[in-house]
Scaffold this motif. Structure first.
Motif, PDB file in Angstrom:
ATOM      1  N   ALA A  88       0.835  -1.204   0.000  1.00  0.00           N
ATOM      2  CA  ALA A  88       0.000   0.000   0.000  1.00  0.00           C
ATOM      3  C   ALA A  88       0.869   1.254   0.000  1.00  0.00           C
ATOM      4  O   ALA A  88       0.586   2.225  -0.713  1.00  0.00           O
ATOM      5  CB  ALA A  88      -0.933  -0.013   1.213  1.00  0.00           C
ATOM      6  N   ALA A  89       1.942   1.229   0.800  1.00  0.00           N
ATOM      7  CA  ALA A  89       2.833   2.391   0.876  1.00  0.00           C
ATOM      8  C   ALA A  89       3.510   2.653  -0.475  1.00  0.00           C
ATOM      9  O   ALA A  89       3.656   3.805  -0.903  1.00  0.00           O
ATOM     10  CB  ALA A  89       3.885   2.165   1.963  1.00  0.00           C
ATOM     11  N   VAL A  90       3.923   1.579  -1.138  1.00  0.00           N
ATOM     12  CA  VAL A  90       4.553   1.742  -2.456  1.00  0.00           C
ATOM     13  C   VAL A  90       3.550   2.323  -3.454  1.00  0.00           C
ATOM     14  O   VAL A  90       3.881   3.214  -4.249  1.00  0.00           O
ATOM     15  CB  VAL A  90       5.114   0.394  -2.961  1.00  0.00           C
ATOM     16  N   ALA A  91       2.302   1.832  -3.399  1.00  0.00           N
ATOM     17  CA  ALA A  91       1.269   2.377  -4.294  1.00  0.00           C
ATOM     18  C   ALA A  91       1.082   3.869  -4.044  1.00  0.00           C
ATOM     19  O   ALA A  91       0.929   4.657  -4.983  1.00  0.00           O
ATOM     20  CB  ALA A  91      -0.046   1.626  -4.079  1.00  0.00           C
ATOM     21  N   LEU A  92       1.103   4.260  -2.778  1.00  0.00           N
ATOM     22  CA  LEU A  92       0.972   5.682  -2.448  1.00  0.00           C
ATOM     23  C   LEU A  92       2.141   6.480  -3.014  1.00  0.00           C
ATOM     24  O   LEU A  92       1.955   7.495  -3.695  1.00  0.00           O
ATOM     25  CB  LEU A  92       0.900   5.856  -0.924  1.00  0.00           C
ATOM     26  N   LEU A  93       3.366   6.005  -2.744  1.00  0.00           N
ATOM     27  CA  LEU A  93       4.547   6.789  -3.110  1.00  0.00           C
ATOM     28  C   LEU A  93       4.830   6.784  -4.611  1.00  0.00           C
ATOM     29  O   LEU A  93       5.501   7.692  -5.110  1.00  0.00           O
ATOM     30  CB  LEU A  93       5.766   6.272  -2.338  1.00  0.00           C
ATOM     31  N   LYS A  94       4.340   5.816  -5.317  1.00  0.00           N
ATOM     32  CA  LYS A  94       4.502   5.838  -6.779  1.00  0.00           C
ATOM     33  C   LYS A  94       3.670   6.965  -7.410  1.00  0.00           C
ATOM     34  O   LYS A  94       4.006   7.470  -8.472  1.00  0.00           O
ATOM     35  CB  LYS A  94       4.089   4.490  -7.392  1.00  0.00           C
ATOM     36  N   VAL A  95       2.587   7.341  -6.721  1.00  0.00           N
ATOM     37  CA  VAL A  95       1.711   8.393  -7.248  1.00  0.00           C
ATOM     38  C   VAL A  95       1.977   9.727  -6.560  1.00  0.00           C
ATOM     39  O   VAL A  95       1.937  10.783  -7.184  1.00  0.00           O
ATOM     40  CB  VAL A  95       0.228   7.988  -7.063  1.00  0.00           C
ATOM     41  N   THR A  96       2.247   9.658  -5.261  1.00  0.00           N
ATOM     42  CA  THR A  96       2.384  10.876  -4.452  1.00  0.00           C
ATOM     43  C   THR A  96       3.757  10.866  -3.790  1.00  0.00           C
ATOM     44  O   THR A  96       3.945  10.263  -2.737  1.00  0.00           O
ATOM     45  CB  THR A  96       1.267  10.938  -3.380  1.00  0.00           C
ATOM     46  N   ARG A  97       4.711  11.560  -4.380  1.00  0.00           N
ATOM     47  CA  ARG A  97       6.086  11.492  -3.884  1.00  0.00           C
ATOM     48  C   ARG A  97       6.285  12.251  -2.575  1.00  0.00           C
ATOM     49  O   ARG A  97       7.200  11.942  -1.819  1.00  0.00           O
ATOM     50  CB  ARG A  97       7.054  12.038  -4.956  1.00  0.00           C
ATOM     51  N   LYS A  98       5.452  13.260  -2.340  1.00  0.00           N
ATOM     52  CA  LYS A  98       5.561  14.008  -1.082  1.00  0.00           C
ATOM     53  C   LYS A  98       4.219  13.946  -0.366  1.00  0.00           C
ATOM     54  O   LYS A  98       3.479  14.936  -0.311  1.00  0.00           O
ATOM     55  CB  LYS A  98       5.962  15.470  -1.350  1.00  0.00           C
ATOM     56  N   PRO A  99       3.911  12.811   0.211  1.00  0.00           N
ATOM     57  CA  PRO A  99       2.588  12.670   0.830  1.00  0.00           C
ATOM     58  C   PRO A  99       2.447  13.502   2.091  1.00  0.00           C
ATOM     59  O   PRO A  99       3.386  13.621   2.879  1.00  0.00           O
ATOM     60  CB  PRO A  99       2.509  11.170   1.142  1.00  0.00           C
ATOM     61  N   THR A 100       1.271  14.088   2.261  1.00  0.00           N
ATOM     62  CA  THR A 100       0.952  14.803   3.494  1.00  0.00           C
ATOM     63  C   THR A 100       0.495  13.783   4.542  1.00  0.00           C
ATOM     64  O   THR A 100       0.281  12.603   4.237  1.00  0.00           O
ATOM     65  CB  THR A 100      -0.192  15.800   3.247  1.00  0.00           C
ATOM     66  N   GLU A 101       0.322  14.271   5.755  1.00  0.00           N
ATOM     67  CA  GLU A 101      -0.221  13.409   6.810  1.00  0.00           C
ATOM     68  C   GLU A 101      -1.570  12.835   6.376  1.00  0.00           C
ATOM     69  O   GLU A 101      -1.864  11.657   6.613  1.00  0.00           O
ATOM     70  CB  GLU A 101      -0.386  14.199   8.115  1.00  0.00           C
ATOM     71  N   GLN A 102      -2.379  13.692   5.735  1.00  0.00           N
ATOM     72  CA  GLN A 102      -3.705  13.231   5.302  1.00  0.00           C
ATOM     73  C   GLN A 102      -3.573  12.163   4.206  1.00  0.00           C
ATOM     74  O   GLN A 102      -4.300  11.172   4.225  1.00  0.00           O
ATOM     75  CB  GLN A 102      -4.545  14.405   4.784  1.00  0.00           C
ATOM     76  N   ASN A 103      -2.645  12.388   3.274  1.00  0.00           N
ATOM     77  CA  ASN A 103      -2.431  11.378   2.231  1.00  0.00           C
ATOM     78  C   ASN A 103      -2.107  10.025   2.854  1.00  0.00           C
ATOM     79  O   ASN A 103      -2.652   8.994   2.452  1.00  0.00           O
ATOM     80  CB  ASN A 103      -1.286  11.781   1.293  1.00  0.00           C
ATOM     81  N   ILE A 104      -1.190  10.050   3.818  1.00  0.00           N
ATOM     82  CA  ILE A 104      -0.775   8.791   4.459  1.00  0.00           C
ATOM     83  C   ILE A 104      -1.946   8.171   5.213  1.00  0.00           C
ATOM     84  O   ILE A 104      -2.214   6.978   5.105  1.00  0.00           O
ATOM     85  CB  ILE A 104       0.414   9.038   5.412  1.00  0.00           C
ATOM     86  N   GLU A 105      -2.655   9.005   5.964  1.00  0.00           N
ATOM     87  CA  GLU A 105      -3.791   8.513   6.745  1.00  0.00           C
ATOM     88  C   GLU A 105      -4.822   7.854   5.836  1.00  0.00           C
ATOM     89  O   GLU A 105      -5.329   6.768   6.133  1.00  0.00           O
ATOM     90  CB  GLU A 105      -4.422   9.683   7.502  1.00  0.00           C
ATOM     91  N   GLU A 106      -5.132   8.506   4.720  1.00  0.00           N
ATOM     92  CA  GLU A 106      -6.178   7.984   3.838  1.00  0.00           C
ATOM     93  C   GLU A 106      -5.710   6.749   3.063  1.00  0.00           C
ATOM     94  O   GLU A 106      -6.447   5.776   2.917  1.00  0.00           O
ATOM     95  CB  GLU A 106      -6.634   9.079   2.863  1.00  0.00           C
ATOM     96  N   SER A 107      -4.484   6.802   2.551  1.00  0.00           N
ATOM     97  CA  SER A 107      -4.021   5.680   1.726  1.00  0.00           C
ATOM     98  C   SER A 107      -3.739   4.433   2.547  1.00  0.00           C
ATOM     99  O   SER A 107      -3.895   3.317   2.056  1.00  0.00           O
ATOM    100  CB  SER A 107      -2.757   6.084   0.954  1.00  0.00           C
ATOM    101  N   MET A 108      -3.309   4.637   3.787  1.00  0.00           N
ATOM    102  CA  MET A 108      -2.977   3.488   4.630  1.00  0.00           C
ATOM    103  C   MET A 108      -4.129   3.108   5.561  1.00  0.00           C
ATOM    104  O   MET A 108      -4.010   2.137   6.326  1.00  0.00           O
ATOM    105  CB  MET A 108      -1.725   3.804   5.472  1.00  0.00           C
TER     106      MET A 108
END
Lengths: 201, 158
Positions: free
Chosen positions: B109-129
């Motif tokens: 899941a983290a890799v999927a997030l970082l492949k799209v969003t290279r500088k994730p915010t706290e909210q990005n991390i919270e929602e994606s994970m």
């Protein structure tokens, strides 16, 4: 003089015929609007059924089930209604129903945009008039006119999915909207032909 | 039973299974790739997450007949993936893992997030994970590792 009288007579006949025709048209128009409003209420009954309204939320999440509970697994709307990276809608919902695992599916599974929310932020369905105004507002509805709305109801895969919603994880069939798709289309057509009237307008 | 041609971690694989078999069980039982874990079986915990066509996918509820020709990528391929390698290194650096059972899914899941969003915010991390559960409660370290990986990736680490 006879020519003038004849002309006058013709004019009177034309006026009377036009008046009768206009009166008849006005009657038909009034009837059609009433029929259109009645047809809209049928359309509204479908739009606010769980198979449709669960993905027309006003919140940051979709709903699921006939009790319209919040979608499990902390699924969120995301910027374009398709979820977020790592938790996209299509990470579970494939292009067709997966009846063996009970997961519904359809092409491009996603939430309707917030402009097409049909419920309030407390998950209560909006009134018939409010939904009608939203559905007919071309600034909110992807610029669809009446025929465009009819086509959307006839052809959009996720709309049609509501009548083929597959099975739940326990193997039982998901409930259907209150009308058949054919009845829904017929009601939409009557509403569109009446000029998409809305209650209270 | 039916024969399915799959592309798993860049390799062609053929399996003869019931079409309704979830991808998870094809990976684990037929292809003996046990890095992907069974958690809940109802897509509620994320332990079974793999990538299908580049999308983080819950393999426990997707029948093999729905995969088509989309490439499948599992945790076994992450060490060779530019983003996956950075994420795994960050996981080690932040000492994320306790029991480890859910961590394959967490990393996918983290890799999927970082492949799209290279500088994730706290909210990005919270929602994606948010759909990946960890009963050991390693969430703070997972978040720290994602930030560490993002920082590394922003330096051109991948």
């Amino acid at each position: 003089m006879p020519r003038i009288r004849a002309g006058l007579l013709v004019s009177i006949v034309v006026v009377v015929v036009s008046w009768i025709g206009a009166a008849r048209f006005a009657d038909a128009d009034t009837t059609t609007t009433a029929q259109g409003l009645a047809a809209w209420e049928q359309v509204y009954s479908v739009l606010t059924s769980p198979r449709c309204i669960n993905c027309h939320t006003a919140t940051n999440y979709p709903q699921q089930g006939d009790d319209r509970h919040r979608h499990v697994a902390n699924v969120v709307r995301g910027p374009d209604g398709t979820g977020v990276p790592g938790l996209n809608c299509i990470g579970c919902h494939q292009e067709t129903n997966a009846d063996s695992t009970g997961v519904p599916g359809g092409r491009n599974w996603h939430l309707a945009p917030l402009s097409m929310r049909w419920q309030d932020t407390n998950d209560r369905a909006l009134s018939s008039a409010e939904v009608c105004r939203a559905v007919t507002d071309r600034s909110k509805n992807d610029n669809l006119d009446g025929p465009g709305l009819l086509k959307h109801h006839e052809e959009e895969p996720l709309v049609k999915w509501a009548w083929n919603p597959g099975r739940k994880p326990d193997g039982s069939a998901r409930t259907l909207p209150p009308l058949t798709h054919e009845q829904f289309i017929a009601a939409t057509r009557r509403w569109v032909e009446a000029g998409t009237p809305c209650p209270g307008r | 039973m039916a024969i399915f041609q799959l592309k798993v971690n860049g390799e062609h694989r053929e399996v003869n299974v019931d079409p309704s078999t979830p991808l998870l069980w094809v990976l684990r039982e037929d292809l003996k790739m046990t890095g992907t874990k069974f958690g809940c079986g109802i897509s509620a915990c994320g332990a079974c997450t793999v990538h299908v066509g580049g999308i983080a996918t819950r393999s426990c509820i997707v029948p093999i007949s729905h995969i088509g020709d989309r490439p499948i990528v599992t945790i076994e391929a992450m060490a060779a993936d530019p983003v996956g390698r950075v994420v795994q290194n960050a996981w080690v650096e932040e000492d994320v893992v306790q029991c480890g059972y859910c961590q394959s899914g967490q990393i996918m899941a983290a890799v999927a997030l970082l492949k799209v969003t290279r500088k994730p915010t706290e909210q990005n991390i919270e929602e994606s994970m948010g759909g990946n559960l960890c009963r050991c409660g390693t969430y703070p370290r997972i978040r720290a590792a994602i930030k560490t990986a993002a920082a590394e990736l922003s330096k051109g680490g991948a």
